[in-house]
Scaffold this active site. Structure first.
Site, PDB file in Angstrom:
ATOM      1  N   ARG A   1       0.824  -1.206   0.000  1.00  0.00           N
ATOM      2  CA  ARG A   1       0.000   0.000   0.000  1.00  0.00           C
ATOM      3  C   ARG A   1       0.868   1.271   0.000  1.00  0.00           C
ATOM      4  NH1 ARG A   1      -5.251   0.584   3.571  1.00  0.00           N
ATOM      5  NH2 ARG A   1      -4.886  -1.629   3.745  1.00  0.00           N
TER       6      ARG A   1
ATOM      7  N   LYS B   1       4.651 -17.697   7.718  1.00  0.00           N
ATOM      8  CA  LYS B   1       4.016 -18.022   8.986  1.00  0.00           C
ATOM      9  C   LYS B   1       3.520 -16.728   9.636  1.00  0.00           C
ATOM     10  CE  LYS B   1       6.172 -18.554  12.949  1.00  0.00           C
ATOM     11  NZ  LYS B   1       7.015 -17.670  13.797  1.00  0.00           N
TER      12      LYS B   1
ATOM     13  N   ASP C   1       8.312 -22.645   6.357  1.00  0.00           N
ATOM     14  CA  ASP C   1       8.796 -22.738   7.729  1.00  0.00           C
ATOM     15  C   ASP C   1      10.293 -22.585   7.591  1.00  0.00           C
ATOM     16  OD1 ASP C   1      10.021 -23.770  10.110  1.00  0.00           O
ATOM     17  OD2 ASP C   1       8.039 -24.506  10.653  1.00  0.00           O
ATOM     18  N   HIS C   2      10.809 -21.414   7.965  1.00  0.00           N
ATOM     19  CA  HIS C   2      12.194 -21.136   7.569  1.00  0.00           C
ATOM     20  C   HIS C   2      13.200 -22.082   8.229  1.00  0.00           C
ATOM     21  CE1 HIS C   2      12.540 -18.764  11.271  1.00  0.00           C
ATOM     22  NE2 HIS C   2      13.841 -18.782  11.095  1.00  0.00           N
TER      23      HIS C   2
ATOM     24  N   LYS D   1      17.079 -24.273   6.746  1.00  0.00           N
ATOM     25  CA  LYS D   1      18.415 -24.184   7.334  1.00  0.00           C
ATOM     26  C   LYS D   1      19.231 -25.416   6.933  1.00  0.00           C
ATOM     27  CE  LYS D   1      16.928 -21.580  11.413  1.00  0.00           C
ATOM     28  NZ  LYS D   1      17.624 -20.317  11.418  1.00  0.00           N
TER      29      LYS D   1
ATOM     30  N   GLU E   1      16.898 -18.042  22.581  1.00  0.00           N
ATOM     31  CA  GLU E   1      17.280 -16.749  22.014  1.00  0.00           C
ATOM     32  C   GLU E   1      17.660 -15.817  23.150  1.00  0.00           C
ATOM     33  OE1 GLU E   1      14.887 -15.523  18.321  1.00  0.00           O
ATOM     34  OE2 GLU E   1      13.450 -16.477  19.663  1.00  0.00           O
TER      35      GLU E   1
ATOM     36  N   ASP F   1       4.617 -19.398  18.308  1.00  0.00           N
ATOM     37  CA  ASP F   1       5.661 -18.750  17.516  1.00  0.00           C
ATOM     38  C   ASP F   1       6.765 -19.739  17.111  1.00  0.00           C
ATOM     39  OD1 ASP F   1       6.813 -16.318  16.458  1.00  0.00           O
ATOM     40  OD2 ASP F   1       8.309 -16.431  18.046  1.00  0.00           O
TER      41      ASP F   1
ATOM     42  N   HIS G   1       8.342 -24.540  13.952  1.00  0.00           N
ATOM     43  CA  HIS G   1       9.767 -24.855  13.787  1.00  0.00           C
ATOM     44  C   HIS G   1      10.205 -26.120  14.548  1.00  0.00           C
ATOM     45  CE1 HIS G   1       9.680 -20.978  12.077  1.00  0.00           C
ATOM     46  NE2 HIS G   1       9.918 -20.272  13.139  1.00  0.00           N
TER      47      HIS G   1
ATOM     48  N   LYS H   1      12.702 -16.657  24.939  1.00  0.00           N
ATOM     49  CA  LYS H   1      13.399 -15.398  24.646  1.00  0.00           C
ATOM     50  C   LYS H   1      14.064 -14.911  25.926  1.00  0.00           C
ATOM     51  CE  LYS H   1      10.776 -14.076  20.647  1.00  0.00           C
ATOM     52  NZ  LYS H   1      11.693 -14.263  19.517  1.00  0.00           N
TER      53      LYS H   1
HETATM   54  C1  BG6 Z   1      10.525 -16.706  13.860  1.00  0.00           C
HETATM   55  C2  BG6 Z   1       9.857 -16.224  15.115  1.00  0.00           C
HETATM   56  O1  BG6 Z   1       9.694 -17.571  13.160  1.00  0.00           O
HETATM   57  O2  BG6 Z   1      11.717 -17.386  14.204  1.00  0.00           O
HETATM   58  C3  BG6 Z   1      10.783 -15.321  15.914  1.00  0.00           C
HETATM   59  O3  BG6 Z   1       8.681 -15.513  14.790  1.00  0.00           O
HETATM   60  C4  BG6 Z   1      12.090 -16.017  16.176  1.00  0.00           C
HETATM   61  O4  BG6 Z   1      10.186 -14.922  17.135  1.00  0.00           O
HETATM   62  C5  BG6 Z   1      12.659 -16.581  14.886  1.00  0.00           C
HETATM   63  O5  BG6 Z   1      12.982 -15.054  16.717  1.00  0.00           O
HETATM   64  C6  BG6 Z   1      13.863 -17.441  15.175  1.00  0.00           C
HETATM   65  O6  BG6 Z   1      14.456 -17.796  13.972  1.00  0.00           O
HETATM   66  P1  BG6 Z   1      16.013 -18.071  13.899  1.00  0.00           P
HETATM   67  O7  BG6 Z   1      16.247 -18.457  12.484  1.00  0.00           O
HETATM   68  O8  BG6 Z   1      16.696 -16.804  14.311  1.00  0.00           O
HETATM   69  O9  BG6 Z   1      16.255 -19.176  14.876  1.00  0.00           O
END
Ligand code: BG6
Length: 509
Positions: free
Chosen positions: A47, A154, A183-184, A188, A222, A241, A246, A346
């Site tokens: 937008r 996601k 799903d990133h 990896k 984290e 999350d 993940h 976290k």
């Molecule tokens: C994301 C979460 O999907 O993954 C974040 O929304 C998180 O809260 C992140 O920090 C962690 O990803 P990575 O690749 O840094 O472990």
């Protein structure tokens, strides 16, 4: 290397952070690695008003900060950006999608794209069902001339019923094989390497079962807090999350049976079998085997860290968990009785994602532990990040007289490889989607079955006023009750420190 044909990547939500930090830098890295096809174009749609020039300028900043090839020559970046365009529309209004269609047909002629388009939804989730409908309205989802694929970021749903609903809405306009749910973690390198560790080596697989493995830990810690994402996170929490997606994905790769072949169908089939074998959590499990926590303010080495409730856009009486840990079981032949411990949080002392396989001890203790040490089991540690690698802890005789044993490390670091370019997760996943390979993406059914598994926890936390939420000081390893989850007097969680090859209790934040 994967072959890709000419195509366009259309990013919805292009003015957002993900595009700037991850997506465009990842596509630029693909460009630098010669992985893009000869004809390609990127169209950012959002937008916010930007000219092409302004958008490219911002994307250049993103590349300079976040790409692997951030030091690339200016003219390389400019050459890449000459295929990047921007279109401002109100994505919530169906009538404006005609402009997307017009722009794509213009780009199609200019770059000979073969009408092949990927639509990447990097927008607020409320737009996930809307954009596909409007694309369909312009005939942009039909694969008569070229391919049409859609990538969904996601969160895929907020709970079981919303995930089912979202699947239905998407499948109204796209076939399942056109839908790429990202799903990133699956992108990896180290997560994919779990398959190779397990199935390309003769030595691990015979031990990879309840006869030899005592328990498994999966950790994603984290050190950062919620940063500027309080608004999103407060409605989500650690379970939604990190765990539903993940960490359960990682678990499925650790626990799955060997696939017949390495194909998307076979791998997804085996992963689904794991998800279906997760033992549903009983009321007692919910009370005893699942723990949630929230970080509170603390001063660590003279630096003050806010508590979660003081973070911006977080409710001052929020009961959202920033830490979750659980003990779960997989009811199948291979894993009967083996606890899987999962935790994430976290503001923990360090950033680390890893899987620890704890092997059963030798049947008799013939040797004494060396002075100052305790007997430790053999552990295989698959370090997902940072310091990607594999560590095997094994007992060794302390040199000299007597037979004392101490634990030593056989440690492999990816960084020791001569050529250790590790593509970012987004680079890998975008390339896979460009090549039509959906192996590392989630099926609709997998999204539903994992939500189904966590739903009783969500319900319990939401509805039972007595469900405890433990505070833990920022910079600690989470609520100490989490230690009670781990079975066996001598067993604890592994507490990896900043120097991840070593164990220890003290860590810097
Ligand atoms: C994301 C979460 O999907 O993954 C974040 O929304 C998180 O809260 C992140 O920090 C962690 O990803 P990575 O690749 O840094 O472990």
């Amino acid at each position: 290397m994967k072959k890709t044909i000419n195509q366009a990547l259309v990013i919805f939500g292009a003015s957002g952070d993900l595009t700037y930090r991850k997506l465009i830098p990842a596509v630029f890295d693909l460009f630098m690695n010669d992985s893009l096809p000869e004809g390609y174009a990127i169209l950012g749609v959002s937008r916010t008003e930007f000219s092409n020039k302004q958008f490219r300028k911002r994307m250049k900043e993103g590349i300079r900060q976040f790409a692997h090839y951030k030091e690339a020559e200016e003219k390389k970046i400019d050459s890449f950006l000459s295929s990047v365009f921007y279109l401002s529309i109100d994505t919530a209004k169906g009538e404006e999608y005609i402009y997307v269609k017009k722009k794509l047909s213009e780009l199609n002629k200019k770059f000979n794209l073969g009408h092949n388009y990927i639509f990447y939804l990097s927008t607020p989730p409320s737009l996930y069902p809307i954009i596909p409908k409007f694309l369909y309205g312009q005939g942009l989802t039909l694969q008569q001339k070229g391919f049409r694929r859609i990538i969904i970021e996601k969160p895929f749903g907020h709970d079981l019923s919303s995930a089912i609903e979202l699947n239905k809405q998407l499948q109204e306009f796209f076939q399942e094989d056109q839908i790429y749910r990202i799903d990133h973690y699956l992108g990896k390198e180290t997560v994919q390497n779990m398959l190779v560790t397990r199935f390309a080596n003769g030595i691990y697989e015979p031990l990879w079962n309840r006869n030899y493995i005592q328990h498994v830990e999966i950790t994603a810690a984290e050190s950062v807090g919620v940063e500027d994402r309080g608004g999103y996170y407060d409605g989500s929490g650690a379970l939604r999350d990190m765990i539903q997606n993940h960490l359960l994905q990682v678990l499925s790769l650790v626990a799955m049976e060997p696939p017949n072949k390495i194909t998307p169908e076979e791998i997804r089939y085996e992963k689904m079998k794991v998800f279906r074998s997760l033992r549903p959590l009983s009321k007692t499990d919910l009370k005893k085997n699942v723990i949630r926590g929230q970080y509170t303010e603390a001063t660590v080495r003279g630096k003050h860290y806010k508590g979660y409730r003081e973070e911006s856009n977080v409710k001052p009486d929020s009961r959202t968990e920033t830490y979750a840990a659980m003990k779960i079981f997989i009811d199948n032949w291979r894993w009967e009785g083996v606890p899987f411990y999962i935790r994430t949080g976290k503001r923990l002392p360090t950033q680390v994602s890893e899987v620890v396989i704890h092997f059963r001890p030798s049947p008799q203790r013939l040797f004494k532990a060396a002075e100052g040490t305790v007997h430790s089991d053999n552990q295989l540690i698959l370090r997902i990040q940072p310091d990607e690698g594999i560590l095997l802890k094994t007992g060794m005789k302390v040199p000299g007289s007597g037979y004392e044993v101490k634990s030593v490390n056989m440690d492999f670091h990816y960084s020791d490889l001569n050529d250790h370019y590790i593509p970012s997760a987004y680079e890998r996943l975008i390339l896979d989607c460009m090549a039509g390979d959906n192996m590392l993406f989630m099926q609709g059914a997998a999204a539903e079955v994992t939500w189904k598994f966590v739903q009783p926890i969500l319900d319990y936390w939401e509805n039972d006023k007595d469900a405890p939420l433990h505070g833990y000081p920022a910079g600690s390893w989470g609520p100490d009750v989490a230690d009670d989850l781990v079975e066996g007097k001598e067993n604890t969680w592994r507490y990896p420190c900043k120097n991840l090859a070593e164990d220890g209790i003290y860590c810097e934040l």
